[in-house]
Motif scaffolding. Structure first.
Motif, short mmCIF file in Angstrom:
data_model
loop_
_atom_site.label_atom_id
_atom_site.label_comp_id
_atom_site.label_asym_id
_atom_site.label_seq_id
_atom_site.Cartn_x
_atom_site.Cartn_y
_atom_site.Cartn_z
N THR A 108 9.36 -47.67 32.27
CA THR A 108 9.50 -46.69 31.19
C THR A 108 9.79 -45.30 31.76
OG1 THR A 108 7.98 -47.93 29.79
CG2 THR A 108 8.37 -45.64 29.20
N THR A 109 8.99 -44.89 32.75
CA THR A 109 9.20 -43.56 33.35
C THR A 109 10.51 -43.52 34.13
OG1 THR A 109 6.81 -43.23 33.52
CG2 THR A 109 8.20 -41.79 34.84
N ARG A 110 10.85 -44.60 34.82
CA ARG A 110 12.11 -44.64 35.56
C ARG A 110 13.30 -44.49 34.59
NH1 ARG A 110 11.71 -46.46 40.83
NH2 ARG A 110 13.90 -47.08 40.83
N SER A 111 13.21 -45.16 33.46
CA SER A 111 14.27 -45.05 32.45
C SER A 111 14.36 -43.63 31.90
CB SER A 111 14.01 -46.03 31.30
OG SER A 111 14.02 -47.35 31.76
N LEU A 112 13.19 -43.00 31.70
CA LEU A 112 13.18 -41.61 31.23
C LEU A 112 13.88 -40.70 32.23
CD1 LEU A 112 12.24 -39.37 29.31
CD2 LEU A 112 10.06 -39.35 30.53
N PHE A 113 13.65 -40.91 33.52
CA PHE A 113 14.28 -40.09 34.55
C PHE A 113 15.80 -40.29 34.56
CE2 PHE A 113 11.20 -38.18 37.75
CZ PHE A 113 10.17 -38.08 36.82
N VAL A 114 16.25 -41.51 34.27
CA VAL A 114 17.70 -41.76 34.16
C VAL A 114 18.27 -40.94 33.01
CG1 VAL A 114 19.46 -43.48 33.66
CG2 VAL A 114 17.59 -44.05 35.20
N VAL A 115 17.57 -40.92 31.88
CA VAL A 115 18.03 -40.14 30.73
C VAL A 115 18.06 -38.65 31.08
CG1 VAL A 115 17.48 -39.44 28.37
CG2 VAL A 115 17.23 -41.83 29.04
N LEU A 116 17.00 -38.16 31.71
CA LEU A 116 16.93 -36.74 32.07
C LEU A 116 18.03 -36.35 33.05
CD1 LEU A 116 13.06 -36.29 32.49
CD2 LEU A 116 14.49 -35.49 30.59
N SER A 117 18.32 -37.22 34.01
CA SER A 117 19.37 -36.95 34.98
C SER A 117 20.73 -36.84 34.31
CB SER A 117 19.38 -38.05 36.05
OG SER A 117 20.42 -37.82 36.98
N ASN A 118 21.00 -37.77 33.41
CA ASN A 118 22.30 -37.74 32.72
C ASN A 118 22.38 -36.62 31.70
OD1 ASN A 118 24.17 -40.23 33.42
ND2 ASN A 118 22.06 -40.96 33.53
N LEU A 119 21.24 -36.26 31.11
CA LEU A 119 21.21 -35.10 30.22
C LEU A 119 21.57 -33.85 31.01
CD1 LEU A 119 20.43 -33.63 27.54
CD2 LEU A 119 18.09 -33.51 28.45
N HIS A 120 20.96 -33.68 32.18
CA HIS A 120 21.24 -32.51 33.02
C HIS A 120 22.72 -32.47 33.41
CE1 HIS A 120 20.13 -29.32 35.88
NE2 HIS A 120 21.06 -29.84 36.65
N ARG A 121 23.27 -33.62 33.79
CA ARG A 121 24.67 -33.69 34.19
C ARG A 121 25.59 -33.30 33.02
NH1 ARG A 121 27.97 -37.61 33.08
NH2 ARG A 121 26.28 -39.09 32.64
N SER A 122 25.28 -33.80 31.84
CA SER A 122 26.13 -33.53 30.68
C SER A 122 26.05 -32.06 30.26
CB SER A 122 25.71 -34.43 29.51
OG SER A 122 25.90 -35.79 29.83
N LEU A 123 24.83 -31.49 30.25
CA LEU A 123 24.69 -30.09 29.86
C LEU A 123 25.35 -29.18 30.88
CD1 LEU A 123 21.04 -29.92 28.46
CD2 LEU A 123 23.18 -30.16 27.22
N ASP A 124 25.27 -29.56 32.16
CA ASP A 124 25.92 -28.76 33.20
C ASP A 124 27.43 -28.78 33.02
OD1 ASP A 124 25.61 -27.21 35.68
OD2 ASP A 124 26.75 -28.86 36.58
N ARG A 125 27.96 -29.93 32.65
CA ARG A 125 29.41 -30.04 32.41
C ARG A 125 29.83 -29.21 31.21
NH1 ARG A 125 31.76 -33.51 29.06
NH2 ARG A 125 29.94 -34.87 29.05
N LEU A 126 28.98 -29.21 30.16
CA LEU A 126 29.29 -28.46 28.95
C LEU A 126 28.94 -26.98 29.08
CD1 LEU A 126 27.91 -31.00 26.32
CD2 LEU A 126 30.32 -30.51 26.79
N ARG A 127 28.27 -26.62 30.18
CA ARG A 127 27.82 -25.25 30.40
C ARG A 127 26.88 -24.80 29.28
NH1 ARG A 127 28.74 -23.99 35.67
NH2 ARG A 127 30.84 -24.52 36.29
N VAL A 128 25.96 -25.67 28.91
CA VAL A 128 24.96 -25.37 27.89
C VAL A 128 23.59 -25.49 28.52
CG1 VAL A 128 23.96 -26.09 25.68
CG2 VAL A 128 26.44 -26.24 26.03
#
Length: 244
Positions: free
Chosen positions: A91-111
């Motif tokens: 569960t926590t490992r899956s959450l970290f995958v979500v957080l990592s991809n969230l960070h990547r997407s927001l960084d790409r969008l500059r948000v």
């Protein structure tokens, strides 16, 4: 780049609390935590987050309410850079995958995370505090000093925004390019700092404007830090106007 050493060792429940408080982007009571995520923030978990300076807890009345500090926002944004605790399981490992991809997407969008999760007037949750209903005033009521000042200030705010846009056009190579707020401020030496900050915060709501923090904080100079504007619980350093 943030290293795992910048993220303290946390239990799965402490991680869950930081994530919920981040995505809610507001003060959350234990009752709400239980309803939203199935747990409350109490005991040693609460104490450690307070001791680390990550969470502020209001204990003046029950249910206790919790909110991220500035340091809490920083750690919540960077949780994915550390190894997930083994006791958290899949569960926590899956959450970290979500957080990592969230960070990547927001960084790409500059948000920024703060801007992404902040509540608009339409999405803000209803509060439990009663709202005072003031009786409607007659249409013929004379304007007060406060309304007169506000009316006079409106053109001034528009003028400051126009100055910011003009400075940006002078600095940017092309529409949508990023420029540092330090450079923008240098172009507007006679503009009041508070008025300029207010204009920048208002401009974030415009469709063509993006204001973000610099992800690599180690690259920031003292000049960059001094020029930052506080928006969404974060210091923001760069401005772009135009198509993303």
């Amino acid at each position: 780049m943030t290293s795992p050493a910048d993220v303290p060792h946390l239990t799965p429940n402490q991680i869950n609390a930081l994530v919920v408080l981040m995505v809610e982007a507001r003060r959350v009571t234990n009752v709400e935590l239980k309803e939203l995520a199935g747990f409350t923030l109490t005991g040693q978990d609460n104490k450690k987050l307070i001791d680390l300076g990550l969470v502020e807890t209001d204990r003046t009345h029950r249910p206790f309410a919790h909110e991220l500090t500035d340091e809490g926002w920083r750690v919540a944004r960077q949780l994915h850079t550390a190894a997930p605790p083994k006791q958290g399981g899949s569960t926590t490992r899956s959450l970290f995958v979500v957080l990592s991809n969230l960070h990547r997407s927001l960084d790409r969008l500059r948000v920024s995370h703060g801007d992404f999760f902040k509540h608009t007037e339409a999405t803000a949750p209803a509060t439990s505090e009663p709202r005072s209903e003031a009786p409607a005033k007659a249409a013929t009521t004379a304007p007060t000093a406060a309304t007169t000042v506000a009316a006079a200030a409106a053109p001034a705010a528009a003028e400051v925004e126009a100055l910011v846009r003009s400075a940006y056009r002078d600095l940017a190579t092309a529409p949508g390019d990023w420029v540092g707020l330090a450079d923008v401020r240098d172009r507007l030496p006679d503009t009041d700092r508070a008025a300029l900050d207010a204009a920048l915060r208002a401009m974030v709501g415009r469709d063509d404007v993006r204001i973000i923090p610099v992800a690599n904080t180690k690259s920031l100079t003292a000049r960059d830090r001094a020029a930052a504007v506080r928006i969404g619980n974060e210091d923001n350093h760069a401005l772009a106007i135009g198509p993303a």
